[in-house]
Design an enzyme around this catalytic site. Structure first.
Site: not given
Length: 420
Positions: A117, A159
Protein backbone atom coordinates in the site's frame (compact mmCIF):
# COMPACT_ATOMS: atom_id res chain seq x y z
CA UNK A 1 -0.79 -18.85 8.77
CA UNK A 2 -1.94 -15.68 10.50
CA UNK A 3 -2.67 -12.50 8.60
CA UNK A 4 0.02 -9.85 8.17
CA UNK A 5 0.10 -7.24 10.91
CA UNK A 6 -1.65 -4.04 9.78
CA UNK A 7 -0.06 -0.66 10.41
CA UNK A 8 -1.35 1.28 13.43
CA UNK A 9 -4.85 2.64 12.89
CA UNK A 10 -4.77 6.24 11.68
CA UNK A 11 -6.77 8.87 13.55
CA UNK A 12 -10.13 9.84 12.06
CA UNK A 13 -9.85 12.11 9.06
CA UNK A 14 -9.71 15.74 10.08
CA UNK A 15 -12.56 18.04 9.14
CA UNK A 16 -10.12 20.15 7.11
CA UNK A 17 -8.91 17.15 5.09
CA UNK A 18 -12.46 15.98 4.43
CA UNK A 19 -13.41 19.41 3.12
CA UNK A 20 -10.31 19.69 0.92
CA UNK A 21 -10.67 16.20 -0.55
CA UNK A 22 -14.38 16.67 -1.21
CA UNK A 23 -13.79 20.06 -2.86
CA UNK A 24 -11.22 18.53 -5.22
CA UNK A 25 -13.52 15.71 -6.37
CA UNK A 26 -14.50 17.56 -9.61
CA UNK A 27 -10.82 17.99 -10.45
CA UNK A 28 -10.26 14.27 -9.92
CA UNK A 29 -13.19 13.51 -12.20
CA UNK A 30 -11.76 15.76 -14.88
CA UNK A 31 -8.10 14.74 -14.67
CA UNK A 32 -8.39 11.28 -13.10
CA UNK A 33 -7.49 9.30 -16.22
CA UNK A 34 -4.36 11.37 -16.83
CA UNK A 35 -3.36 10.89 -13.19
CA UNK A 36 -3.88 7.13 -13.14
CA UNK A 37 -2.16 6.46 -16.48
CA UNK A 38 0.80 8.47 -15.18
CA UNK A 39 0.76 6.52 -11.92
CA UNK A 40 0.68 3.08 -13.53
CA UNK A 41 3.44 3.83 -16.02
CA UNK A 42 5.77 5.13 -13.33
CA UNK A 43 4.95 2.40 -10.81
CA UNK A 44 5.27 -0.44 -13.31
CA UNK A 45 8.65 0.87 -14.48
CA UNK A 46 10.00 0.96 -10.92
CA UNK A 47 8.14 -1.93 -9.25
CA UNK A 48 8.09 -5.12 -11.37
CA UNK A 49 6.77 -7.16 -8.42
CA UNK A 50 3.63 -5.00 -8.42
CA UNK A 51 3.43 -4.90 -12.22
CA UNK A 52 3.09 -8.70 -12.21
CA UNK A 53 -0.12 -8.49 -10.15
CA UNK A 54 -1.95 -6.68 -12.95
CA UNK A 55 -3.54 -7.96 -16.14
CA UNK A 56 -1.77 -5.76 -18.66
CA UNK A 57 -4.50 -6.24 -21.26
CA UNK A 58 -6.36 -3.64 -19.16
CA UNK A 59 -3.49 -1.18 -19.71
CA UNK A 60 -4.04 -0.89 -23.47
CA UNK A 61 -5.50 2.46 -24.54
CA UNK A 62 -4.90 6.09 -25.28
CA UNK A 63 -2.09 7.50 -23.13
CA UNK A 64 -1.81 4.27 -21.12
CA UNK A 65 1.12 1.89 -20.59
CA UNK A 66 0.47 0.49 -24.05
CA UNK A 67 -0.50 3.68 -25.88
CA UNK A 68 -2.96 2.37 -28.47
CA UNK A 69 -5.56 4.70 -30.05
CA UNK A 70 -9.23 3.80 -30.05
CA UNK A 71 -10.33 4.33 -26.46
CA UNK A 72 -9.21 4.58 -22.88
CA UNK A 73 -7.58 1.72 -20.97
CA UNK A 74 -9.87 -0.11 -18.55
CA UNK A 75 -7.65 -0.26 -15.43
CA UNK A 76 -6.71 3.45 -15.34
CA UNK A 77 -10.35 4.35 -16.06
CA UNK A 78 -11.53 2.16 -13.20
CA UNK A 79 -9.03 3.57 -10.72
CA UNK A 80 -9.82 7.13 -11.81
CA UNK A 81 -13.52 6.48 -11.12
CA UNK A 82 -12.65 4.94 -7.75
CA UNK A 83 -10.52 7.93 -6.71
CA UNK A 84 -13.29 10.36 -7.68
CA UNK A 85 -15.94 8.26 -5.91
CA UNK A 86 -13.83 8.21 -2.76
CA UNK A 87 -13.46 11.99 -2.87
CA UNK A 88 -17.19 12.51 -3.43
CA UNK A 89 -18.12 10.17 -0.57
CA UNK A 90 -15.30 11.01 1.84
CA UNK A 91 -17.90 12.06 4.42
CA UNK A 92 -20.11 9.00 3.77
CA UNK A 93 -17.78 6.04 3.31
CA UNK A 94 -20.56 3.54 4.03
CA UNK A 95 -21.78 4.21 0.47
CA UNK A 96 -18.59 2.57 -0.82
CA UNK A 97 -18.93 -0.55 1.33
CA UNK A 98 -19.93 -3.02 -1.41
CA UNK A 99 -17.13 -1.81 -3.69
CA UNK A 100 -14.58 -2.07 -0.88
CA UNK A 101 -15.68 -5.66 -0.23
CA UNK A 102 -15.36 -6.57 -3.91
CA UNK A 103 -11.87 -5.10 -4.17
CA UNK A 104 -10.79 -6.70 -0.88
CA UNK A 105 -11.68 -10.12 -2.30
CA UNK A 106 -9.65 -9.38 -5.43
CA UNK A 107 -6.66 -8.24 -3.37
CA UNK A 108 -6.69 -11.34 -1.16
CA UNK A 109 -6.90 -13.58 -4.22
CA UNK A 110 -3.88 -11.79 -5.73
CA UNK A 111 -2.00 -11.90 -2.40
CA UNK A 112 -1.84 -8.12 -2.07
CA UNK A 113 -0.15 -7.43 1.28
CA UNK A 114 -0.01 -4.42 3.65
CA UNK A 115 3.50 -3.53 2.49
CA UNK A 116 2.23 -2.90 -1.05
CA UNK A 117 0.00 0.00 0.00
CA UNK A 118 2.67 2.64 0.75
CA UNK A 119 4.25 2.03 -2.66
CA UNK A 120 0.96 2.47 -4.50
CA UNK A 121 0.10 5.53 -2.41
CA UNK A 122 3.42 7.22 -3.10
CA UNK A 123 3.01 6.74 -6.84
CA UNK A 124 -0.61 7.93 -6.78
CA UNK A 125 0.17 11.12 -4.85
CA UNK A 126 3.23 11.65 -7.05
CA UNK A 127 1.11 11.35 -10.19
CA UNK A 128 -1.39 13.88 -8.83
CA UNK A 129 1.47 16.36 -8.37
CA UNK A 130 2.92 15.59 -11.81
CA UNK A 131 -0.37 16.05 -13.68
CA UNK A 132 -1.81 18.98 -11.74
CA UNK A 133 1.47 20.79 -11.08
CA UNK A 134 1.25 24.03 -9.10
CA UNK A 135 -2.49 23.51 -8.53
CA UNK A 136 -1.51 20.98 -5.85
CA UNK A 137 -0.85 23.13 -2.81
CA UNK A 138 0.88 21.69 0.27
CA UNK A 139 -2.55 21.60 1.96
CA UNK A 140 -4.09 19.57 -0.88
CA UNK A 141 -1.14 17.17 -0.95
CA UNK A 142 -1.36 16.68 2.82
CA UNK A 143 -5.13 16.12 2.73
CA UNK A 144 -4.91 13.50 -0.01
CA UNK A 145 -1.99 11.76 1.69
CA UNK A 146 -4.05 11.56 4.88
CA UNK A 147 -7.11 10.33 2.97
CA UNK A 148 -5.12 7.64 1.15
CA UNK A 149 -3.60 6.39 4.41
CA UNK A 150 -7.03 6.16 5.99
CA UNK A 151 -8.51 4.20 3.07
CA UNK A 152 -5.45 1.92 2.93
CA UNK A 153 -6.03 1.01 6.56
CA UNK A 154 -9.68 0.21 5.82
CA UNK A 155 -8.60 -2.16 3.05
CA UNK A 156 -5.76 -3.75 5.02
CA UNK A 157 -8.00 -4.42 8.02
CA UNK A 158 -10.75 -6.01 5.92
CA UNK A 159 -8.28 -8.01 3.82
CA UNK A 160 -6.56 -9.44 6.88
CA UNK A 161 -9.91 -10.57 8.29
CA UNK A 162 -11.00 -11.99 4.93
CA UNK A 163 -7.68 -13.81 4.52
CA UNK A 164 -8.30 -15.56 7.83
CA UNK A 165 -11.93 -16.36 6.89
CA UNK A 166 -10.97 -17.98 3.60
CA UNK A 167 -8.03 -19.87 5.07
CA UNK A 168 -10.38 -21.33 7.71
CA UNK A 169 -12.59 -22.94 5.05
CA UNK A 170 -12.32 -26.67 4.43
CA UNK A 171 -9.18 -27.04 2.32
CA UNK A 172 -8.36 -23.35 2.84
CA UNK A 173 -4.89 -21.82 2.77
CA UNK A 174 -3.16 -18.45 2.72
CA UNK A 175 -0.93 -17.03 -0.01
CA UNK A 176 0.10 -19.22 -2.93
CA UNK A 177 -0.19 -23.02 -3.05
CA UNK A 178 1.14 -25.40 -5.74
CA UNK A 179 -1.55 -27.24 -7.73
CA UNK A 180 -0.95 -29.94 -10.33
CA UNK A 181 -2.74 -29.94 -13.69
CA UNK A 182 -4.65 -33.22 -13.46
CA UNK A 183 -6.61 -32.88 -16.71
CA UNK A 184 -6.66 -30.56 -19.72
CA UNK A 185 -9.23 -30.47 -22.54
CA UNK A 186 -10.76 -28.25 -25.21
CA UNK A 187 -13.89 -26.52 -23.93
CA UNK A 188 -15.37 -25.58 -27.33
CA UNK A 189 -15.20 -26.61 -30.97
CA UNK A 190 -12.94 -23.75 -32.06
CA UNK A 191 -10.34 -24.51 -29.40
CA UNK A 192 -10.37 -20.89 -28.22
CA UNK A 193 -11.20 -22.11 -24.70
CA UNK A 194 -9.40 -24.79 -22.73
CA UNK A 195 -10.38 -26.32 -19.37
CA UNK A 196 -7.84 -27.19 -16.67
CA UNK A 197 -8.57 -29.38 -13.66
CA UNK A 198 -6.22 -28.51 -10.78
CA UNK A 199 -5.46 -30.61 -7.70
CA UNK A 200 -3.32 -29.68 -4.65
CA UNK A 201 0.22 -30.92 -5.26
CA UNK A 202 0.52 -32.12 -1.65
CA UNK A 203 -2.53 -34.38 -1.95
CA UNK A 204 -4.61 -32.32 0.48
CA UNK A 205 -8.23 -31.33 -0.02
CA UNK A 206 -9.07 -28.61 -2.53
CA UNK A 207 -10.67 -25.54 -0.97
CA UNK A 208 -14.42 -25.17 -0.92
CA UNK A 209 -15.85 -22.19 -2.75
CA UNK A 210 -19.13 -20.55 -3.72
CA UNK A 211 -20.38 -20.75 -7.29
CA UNK A 212 -19.44 -17.51 -9.06
CA UNK A 213 -16.11 -17.11 -7.26
CA UNK A 214 -12.68 -17.11 -8.91
CA UNK A 215 -9.09 -18.00 -8.15
CA UNK A 216 -5.75 -16.51 -9.15
CA UNK A 217 -3.09 -18.38 -11.11
CA UNK A 218 0.54 -17.28 -10.90
CA UNK A 219 3.05 -18.35 -13.54
CA UNK A 220 5.89 -17.10 -15.73
CA UNK A 221 4.84 -17.13 -19.40
CA UNK A 222 8.28 -15.90 -20.43
CA UNK A 223 7.69 -12.25 -19.57
CA UNK A 224 8.12 -12.48 -15.78
CA UNK A 225 5.98 -13.80 -12.93
CA UNK A 226 2.37 -12.79 -13.60
CA UNK A 227 -1.04 -13.41 -12.04
CA UNK A 228 -4.49 -13.78 -13.60
CA UNK A 229 -7.99 -14.40 -12.23
CA UNK A 230 -10.20 -17.20 -13.58
CA UNK A 231 -13.74 -18.06 -12.52
CA UNK A 232 -14.29 -21.53 -11.11
CA UNK A 233 -16.57 -23.62 -13.33
CA UNK A 234 -16.45 -26.99 -11.60
CA UNK A 235 -18.19 -28.60 -8.68
CA UNK A 236 -17.00 -27.51 -5.20
CA UNK A 237 -16.29 -31.12 -4.23
CA UNK A 238 -13.13 -30.64 -2.17
CA UNK A 239 -11.15 -32.72 -4.68
CA UNK A 240 -10.19 -30.38 -7.52
CA UNK A 241 -10.69 -26.90 -8.95
CA UNK A 242 -11.68 -26.38 -12.59
CA UNK A 243 -11.12 -23.27 -14.67
CA UNK A 244 -11.77 -22.53 -18.35
CA UNK A 245 -9.43 -20.10 -20.08
CA UNK A 246 -10.06 -18.22 -23.30
CA UNK A 247 -7.08 -17.42 -25.49
CA UNK A 248 -6.71 -13.65 -25.44
CA UNK A 249 -7.52 -11.81 -28.65
CA UNK A 250 -5.85 -8.64 -27.34
CA UNK A 251 -3.31 -6.69 -29.41
CA UNK A 252 -0.12 -8.65 -30.04
CA UNK A 253 2.06 -7.05 -27.39
CA UNK A 254 4.67 -9.05 -25.53
CA UNK A 255 2.92 -9.03 -22.15
CA UNK A 256 -0.70 -8.89 -23.32
CA UNK A 257 -2.40 -12.27 -23.65
CA UNK A 258 0.80 -14.07 -22.66
CA UNK A 259 -0.74 -15.97 -19.74
CA UNK A 260 -3.70 -17.38 -21.66
CA UNK A 261 -1.37 -18.40 -24.50
CA UNK A 262 0.96 -20.04 -21.96
CA UNK A 263 -1.90 -22.02 -20.39
CA UNK A 264 -3.15 -23.07 -23.83
CA UNK A 265 0.16 -23.96 -25.46
CA UNK A 266 2.81 -24.67 -22.84
CA UNK A 267 1.15 -26.02 -19.70
CA UNK A 268 0.56 -29.78 -19.78
CA UNK A 269 -0.94 -32.44 -17.54
CA UNK A 270 1.46 -33.01 -14.66
CA UNK A 271 2.74 -29.43 -14.60
CA UNK A 272 2.45 -27.33 -11.44
CA UNK A 273 0.89 -23.87 -11.11
CA UNK A 274 0.72 -21.55 -8.12
CA UNK A 275 -2.91 -20.96 -7.14
CA UNK A 276 -4.50 -18.40 -4.81
CA UNK A 277 -7.45 -19.06 -2.51
CA UNK A 278 -10.89 -18.85 -4.21
CA UNK A 279 -12.57 -15.52 -3.50
CA UNK A 280 -15.17 -13.11 -4.88
CA UNK A 281 -18.51 -11.55 -3.98
CA UNK A 282 -20.51 -12.66 -7.05
CA UNK A 283 -22.58 -15.57 -5.73
CA UNK A 284 -25.87 -17.39 -6.15
CA UNK A 285 -28.72 -16.80 -3.68
CA UNK A 286 -30.71 -20.02 -3.28
CA UNK A 287 -33.37 -18.36 -1.13
CA UNK A 288 -34.17 -15.90 -3.94
CA UNK A 289 -34.20 -18.73 -6.49
CA UNK A 290 -36.87 -20.49 -4.41
CA UNK A 291 -39.18 -17.47 -4.38
CA UNK A 292 -38.85 -15.78 -7.80
CA UNK A 293 -37.62 -16.60 -11.33
CA UNK A 294 -33.86 -16.67 -11.82
CA UNK A 295 -32.09 -15.98 -15.11
CA UNK A 296 -28.37 -16.63 -15.62
CA UNK A 297 -27.04 -14.69 -18.62
CA UNK A 298 -23.57 -15.58 -19.93
CA UNK A 299 -21.52 -13.69 -22.48
CA UNK A 300 -18.77 -15.82 -24.04
CA UNK A 301 -16.27 -17.06 -21.48
CA UNK A 302 -18.38 -15.25 -18.85
CA UNK A 303 -20.29 -18.52 -18.69
CA UNK A 304 -17.62 -19.90 -16.34
CA UNK A 305 -18.90 -17.99 -13.29
CA UNK A 306 -22.50 -18.96 -14.10
CA UNK A 307 -21.65 -22.63 -14.63
CA UNK A 308 -20.12 -22.45 -11.15
CA UNK A 309 -23.50 -21.21 -9.92
CA UNK A 310 -25.29 -24.07 -11.68
CA UNK A 311 -23.06 -26.50 -9.78
CA UNK A 312 -23.88 -24.80 -6.49
CA UNK A 313 -27.64 -24.44 -7.01
CA UNK A 314 -30.17 -26.89 -5.69
CA UNK A 315 -33.38 -27.56 -7.60
CA UNK A 316 -35.19 -24.23 -7.17
CA UNK A 317 -38.87 -23.88 -6.35
CA UNK A 318 -39.24 -21.11 -8.95
CA UNK A 319 -38.24 -21.21 -12.66
CA UNK A 320 -34.55 -21.02 -13.53
CA UNK A 321 -33.28 -20.27 -17.05
CA UNK A 322 -29.68 -20.23 -18.28
CA UNK A 323 -28.98 -18.16 -21.43
CA UNK A 324 -25.64 -18.16 -23.25
CA UNK A 325 -24.54 -15.65 -25.90
CA UNK A 326 -21.61 -16.56 -28.16
CA UNK A 327 -20.01 -15.12 -31.28
CA UNK A 328 -20.62 -18.38 -33.14
CA UNK A 329 -21.60 -21.98 -32.57
CA UNK A 330 -17.94 -22.98 -32.62
CA UNK A 331 -17.27 -20.57 -29.75
CA UNK A 332 -20.01 -21.98 -27.50
CA UNK A 333 -18.39 -23.73 -24.54
CA UNK A 334 -19.18 -26.33 -21.86
CA UNK A 335 -22.49 -27.19 -23.54
CA UNK A 336 -22.64 -30.70 -22.08
CA UNK A 337 -21.95 -29.39 -18.58
CA UNK A 338 -24.71 -26.79 -18.88
CA UNK A 339 -27.23 -29.32 -20.21
CA UNK A 340 -26.36 -31.82 -17.50
CA UNK A 341 -26.65 -29.35 -14.66
CA UNK A 342 -29.94 -27.89 -15.97
CA UNK A 343 -31.37 -31.39 -16.24
CA UNK A 344 -30.29 -32.10 -12.67
CA UNK A 345 -32.00 -28.91 -11.47
CA UNK A 346 -35.51 -30.23 -12.04
CA UNK A 347 -35.36 -29.44 -15.74
CA UNK A 348 -34.16 -25.85 -15.57
CA UNK A 349 -34.32 -24.29 -19.03
CA UNK A 350 -31.25 -23.46 -21.10
CA UNK A 351 -30.99 -21.45 -24.32
CA UNK A 352 -28.05 -20.65 -26.56
CA UNK A 353 -27.78 -17.68 -28.94
CA UNK A 354 -24.99 -17.44 -31.52
CA UNK A 355 -24.15 -14.23 -33.39
CA UNK A 356 -27.22 -12.66 -31.76
CA UNK A 357 -26.96 -9.46 -29.70
CA UNK A 358 -28.48 -9.18 -26.25
CA UNK A 359 -31.93 -7.60 -26.30
CA UNK A 360 -34.73 -6.83 -23.88
CA UNK A 361 -37.01 -9.20 -25.79
CA UNK A 362 -34.66 -12.19 -25.42
CA UNK A 363 -34.17 -11.56 -21.70
CA UNK A 364 -37.90 -11.16 -21.18
CA UNK A 365 -38.50 -14.48 -22.94
CA UNK A 366 -35.97 -16.17 -20.65
CA UNK A 367 -37.78 -14.87 -17.58
CA UNK A 368 -41.21 -15.92 -18.85
CA UNK A 369 -42.35 -12.54 -20.13
CA UNK A 370 -41.78 -8.86 -19.38
CA UNK A 371 -43.94 -8.91 -16.26
CA UNK A 372 -42.07 -11.94 -14.88
CA UNK A 373 -38.74 -10.29 -15.70
CA UNK A 374 -39.55 -7.39 -13.40
CA UNK A 375 -39.81 -9.84 -10.51
CA UNK A 376 -36.85 -12.02 -11.51
CA UNK A 377 -33.26 -11.99 -10.33
CA UNK A 378 -30.73 -11.75 -13.16
CA UNK A 379 -27.12 -12.90 -12.78
CA UNK A 380 -24.89 -12.00 -15.72
CA UNK A 381 -21.21 -12.13 -16.49
CA UNK A 382 -18.95 -11.30 -19.41
CA UNK A 383 -16.90 -8.47 -20.83
CA UNK A 384 -17.64 -4.89 -19.70
CA UNK A 385 -19.37 -4.20 -23.03
CA UNK A 386 -21.55 -7.30 -22.60
CA UNK A 387 -22.62 -6.47 -19.05
CA UNK A 388 -23.43 -2.90 -20.12
CA UNK A 389 -25.64 -4.25 -22.91
CA UNK A 390 -27.47 -6.53 -20.45
CA UNK A 391 -27.93 -3.69 -17.99
CA UNK A 392 -29.42 -1.48 -20.70
CA UNK A 393 -31.83 -4.24 -21.72
CA UNK A 394 -32.88 -4.89 -18.11
CA UNK A 395 -33.38 -1.18 -17.50
CA UNK A 396 -35.58 -1.10 -20.60
CA UNK A 397 -37.65 -3.93 -19.11
CA UNK A 398 -37.93 -2.10 -15.80
CA UNK A 399 -35.99 -4.68 -13.78
CA UNK A 400 -34.94 -3.02 -10.48
CA UNK A 401 -31.21 -2.47 -10.00
CA UNK A 402 -31.25 -4.60 -6.86
CA UNK A 403 -32.26 -7.59 -9.02
CA UNK A 404 -29.37 -7.09 -11.43
CA UNK A 405 -26.32 -8.97 -10.12
CA UNK A 406 -23.30 -9.04 -12.35
CA UNK A 407 -19.57 -9.38 -12.72
CA UNK A 408 -17.34 -7.80 -15.34
CA UNK A 409 -14.30 -9.63 -16.62
CA UNK A 410 -12.18 -6.58 -16.03
CA UNK A 411 -10.95 -4.24 -13.29
CA UNK A 412 -12.95 -3.84 -10.09
CA UNK A 413 -15.48 -1.01 -10.33
CA UNK A 414 -17.04 1.43 -7.89
CA UNK A 415 -20.63 0.78 -9.01
CA UNK A 416 -23.50 -1.52 -8.08
CA UNK A 417 -21.99 -4.64 -9.57
CA UNK A 418 -18.74 -6.48 -9.08
CA UNK A 419 -15.71 -7.19 -11.18
CA UNK A 420 -13.23 -10.04 -11.54
Amino acid sequence: MSSPTPPPAPPPLSHESIEIVKSTAPIMREHGYAITTCMYKDMFAKCPHIRGMFNLSHQVGEGALFDVPGGRAEQPMSLAAAVAAYAENIDNLAALGPAVETIAHKHVSLNVLPEHYPTVGAHLIGAVATVLGDAVTPEIAAAWTEAYGFLAHVFITRENALRDELAAREGGFDGWKPFVVAHKSKANASGSMVSLVLKPADGSAAPRFAGGQYLSVRCDPGTGMTTRNYSLCGEPDGVALRITVKRSAAPKLAEVGSVSAHLHDAVAVGDTLDVGIPAGTFSFDQALADTAPTVLVAGGVGLTALVGMLHQAKAPKAPLHYVGFFESEAEAALADVVKGRCAALAGAAHTQHCATPVSAALLADAAGGAAAARGATFYFCGSPSFTKAVRRALDELGVPKAQQRYENFGPSLFDNGTAA
